[in-house]
Design a protein around this motif. Structure first.
Motif, mmCIF file in Angstrom:
data_model
loop_
_atom_site.group_PDB
_atom_site.id
_atom_site.type_symbol
_atom_site.label_atom_id
_atom_site.label_comp_id
_atom_site.label_asym_id
_atom_site.label_seq_id
_atom_site.Cartn_x
_atom_site.Cartn_y
_atom_site.Cartn_z
ATOM 1 N N ASP A 183 0.880 -1.184 0.000
ATOM 2 C CA ASP A 183 0.000 0.000 0.000
ATOM 3 C C ASP A 183 0.912 1.227 0.000
ATOM 4 O O ASP A 183 0.867 2.046 0.902
ATOM 5 C CB ASP A 183 -0.947 -0.006 1.203
ATOM 6 C CG ASP A 183 -0.238 -0.043 2.555
ATOM 7 O OD1 ASP A 183 0.897 -0.562 2.639
ATOM 8 O OD2 ASP A 183 -0.813 0.449 3.546
ATOM 9 N N ASP A 203 7.356 3.465 4.236
ATOM 10 C CA ASP A 203 8.204 2.291 4.485
ATOM 11 C C ASP A 203 8.014 1.216 3.426
ATOM 12 O O ASP A 203 8.929 0.422 3.160
ATOM 13 C CB ASP A 203 8.023 1.732 5.899
ATOM 14 C CG ASP A 203 6.597 1.408 6.250
ATOM 15 O OD1 ASP A 203 5.667 2.037 5.713
ATOM 16 O OD2 ASP A 203 6.386 0.492 7.064
ATOM 17 N N ASP A 204 6.843 1.206 2.760
ATOM 18 C CA ASP A 204 6.669 0.303 1.617
ATOM 19 C C ASP A 204 7.643 0.689 0.504
ATOM 20 O O ASP A 204 8.277 -0.173 -0.124
ATOM 21 C CB ASP A 204 5.252 0.400 1.030
ATOM 22 C CG ASP A 204 4.153 0.265 2.062
ATOM 23 O OD1 ASP A 204 4.012 1.183 2.897
ATOM 24 O OD2 ASP A 204 3.438 -0.743 2.030
ATOM 25 N N ASN A 233 -2.322 2.765 3.224
ATOM 26 C CA ASN A 233 -1.825 4.082 3.648
ATOM 27 C C ASN A 233 -2.485 5.214 2.861
ATOM 28 O O ASN A 233 -2.743 6.285 3.405
ATOM 29 C CB ASN A 233 -0.307 4.151 3.466
ATOM 30 C CG ASN A 233 0.427 3.202 4.396
ATOM 31 O OD1 ASN A 233 0.043 3.055 5.546
ATOM 32 N ND2 ASN A 233 1.459 2.549 3.900
ATOM 33 N N VAL A 289 2.994 -6.202 2.517
ATOM 34 C CA VAL A 289 3.309 -5.168 3.505
ATOM 35 C C VAL A 289 2.195 -4.125 3.648
ATOM 36 O O VAL A 289 2.428 -3.008 4.108
ATOM 37 C CB VAL A 289 4.682 -4.497 3.188
ATOM 38 C CG1 VAL A 289 5.810 -5.510 3.314
ATOM 39 C CG2 VAL A 289 4.688 -3.864 1.804
ATOM 40 N N GLY A 290 0.998 -4.496 3.236
ATOM 41 C CA GLY A 290 -0.169 -3.643 3.421
ATOM 42 C C GLY A 290 -1.309 -4.485 3.967
ATOM 43 O O GLY A 290 -1.112 -5.653 4.346
ATOM 44 N N ASN A 304 -2.098 -2.750 9.448
ATOM 45 C CA ASN A 304 -2.394 -3.580 8.262
ATOM 46 C C ASN A 304 -3.468 -4.621 8.551
ATOM 47 O O ASN A 304 -4.294 -4.942 7.682
ATOM 48 C CB ASN A 304 -1.129 -4.286 7.754
ATOM 49 C CG ASN A 304 -0.163 -3.319 7.106
ATOM 50 O OD1 ASN A 304 -0.569 -2.234 6.662
ATOM 51 N ND2 ASN A 304 1.111 -3.691 7.063
ATOM 52 N N ASP A 309 8.152 -2.198 6.948
ATOM 53 C CA ASP A 309 7.948 -3.064 5.780
ATOM 54 C C ASP A 309 9.246 -3.667 5.239
ATOM 55 O O ASP A 309 9.208 -4.585 4.417
ATOM 56 C CB ASP A 309 7.226 -2.278 4.677
ATOM 57 C CG ASP A 309 5.802 -1.922 5.087
ATOM 58 O OD1 ASP A 309 5.308 -2.508 6.080
ATOM 59 O OD2 ASP A 309 5.185 -1.073 4.422
HETATM 60 CA CA CA Z 1 2.712 -0.749 4.318
#
Ligand code: CA
Ligand code: BDR
Length: 312
Positions: free
Chosen positions: A11, A15-16, A41, A125-126, A167, A240
């Motif tokens: 997302d 940090d993604d 996010n 990572v979301g 998340n 992430d």
């Molecule tokens: Ca994320």
């Protein structure tokens, strides 16, 4: 050793973006085969734009696919207060040079899983909406994916509510679908990701290298870094990055097999990842490897080395 084929689901917030820059450079170990975008996010359109632009920044036109625009059953809430209005700390990147694929994220993920015949690892990572939609739509998927490494959850307290991590809280039903799917899960929850921070000095060191990537990284992290300082944190957590690093360098981490279920009913603890890690009561099945610790010094070293290895 052959490379691990990796599907990256994000997302794309601050940090993604950092995790993607990291995964791309760990190309001796990981081979990104596709990227899917999910609302989290920021809205999914913005996530997709950010992701395409970061691929351009890395000079790698990975296939990117748009996925879910909202959680399965909940209303959508963004996290712009932390990630900036555009999700990447209001940093400005040139307009993307290519478009997202026409397929939906879950269809593209299933195709990749078929292609890699059981070897594909998913780094998510979301919120887990795309992954869970793929699991429900394609009953063969749980045999085709080797494991899913997530940033999500917490064995103890949360960050978006006292009980839940962002998340998982965003789409608890999707998360529960993943944990119940039979696919092995590696959970990098807040226990480990709060240890995975970069100090102001380390961020300055990265910035000192002055490439388009390190300039972007610096601009992208300003808002969230200031927010972290206001919270009294020792640095900026790169949540992430943890599942990416775990896939490439598991020796930097410690953890334990445990059972994990997600609370989907209670208002007070909605989205809590309930685990038997610290409990005398044992769940019947250990469906998850819960990562609990990281060697922070080595983590910072890898992050600095990797981000500063980008050259214009
Ligand atoms: Ca994320
Ligand atoms: C997670 O929530 C998001 O805001 C971050 O990108 C990370 O994936 C941390 O709770």
């Amino acid at each position: 050793m052959s490379k691990i084929p990796v599907w990256f689901d994000a997302d794309t917030g601050v940090d993604d973006a950092t995790a993607l820059l990291l995964a791309n450079k760990l190309d001796e170990k990981l081979q990104i085969v596709g990227i899917s975008c999910v609302a989290g996010n920021v809205p999914v359109e913005q996530v997709t734009e950010n992701t395409l632009r970061i691929c351009d920044l890395m000079k790698k036109q990975y296939p990117v696919f748009k996925g879910a625009g909202k959680p399965w059953f909940k209303e959508y809430h963004d996290a712009c207060y932390f990630h900036g209005n555009n999700g990447i700390g209001d940093a400005v990147l040139p307009k993307e040079s290519y478009e997202a694929g026409k397929e939906k994220a879950w269809d593209a993920l299933h195709e990749a899983a078929l292609r890699y015949e059981g070897q594909l690892e998913v780094i998510a990572v979301g919120p887990l909406t795309n992954i869970a939609t793929a699991i429900v739509k394609y009953p063969d998927l749980n045999k085709l994916i080797k494991r899913v490494l997530i940033m999500g959850g917490a064995a103890s307290g949360g960050n978006v509510t006292p009980a839940a991590e962002f998340n998982i809280y965003e789409d608890p039903h999707a998360a529960q679908t993943l944990f119940m799917s039979g696919i092995p899960v590696v959970m990098c929850g807040l226990e480990v990701t709060m240890q995975a921070y970069l100090t102001s000095e380390e961020i300055d060191e990265i910035h000192g290298h002055h490439s388009s990537v390190t300039d972007f990284y610096y601009a992208c992290t300003r808002i969230s870094h200031r927010a972290s300082q206001r919270l009294g944190l020792p640095g900026l957590c790169v949540h992430d990055a943890c599942p990416v690093l775990f896939a490439a360098y598991p020796e930097l981490f410690k953890g334990e097999e445990a059972g994990v279920y997600v609370e989907t009913q209670s208002e007070l603890t909605l989205g809590k990842t309930v685990t038997d890690l610290y409990s005398d009561f044992q769940f019947p099945e250990k469906n998850t490897f819960i990562v609990t610790d990281i060697d922070r010094e080595k983590f910072a070293k890898v992050m600095i080395e990797t981000l500063t290895s980008y050259r214009d």
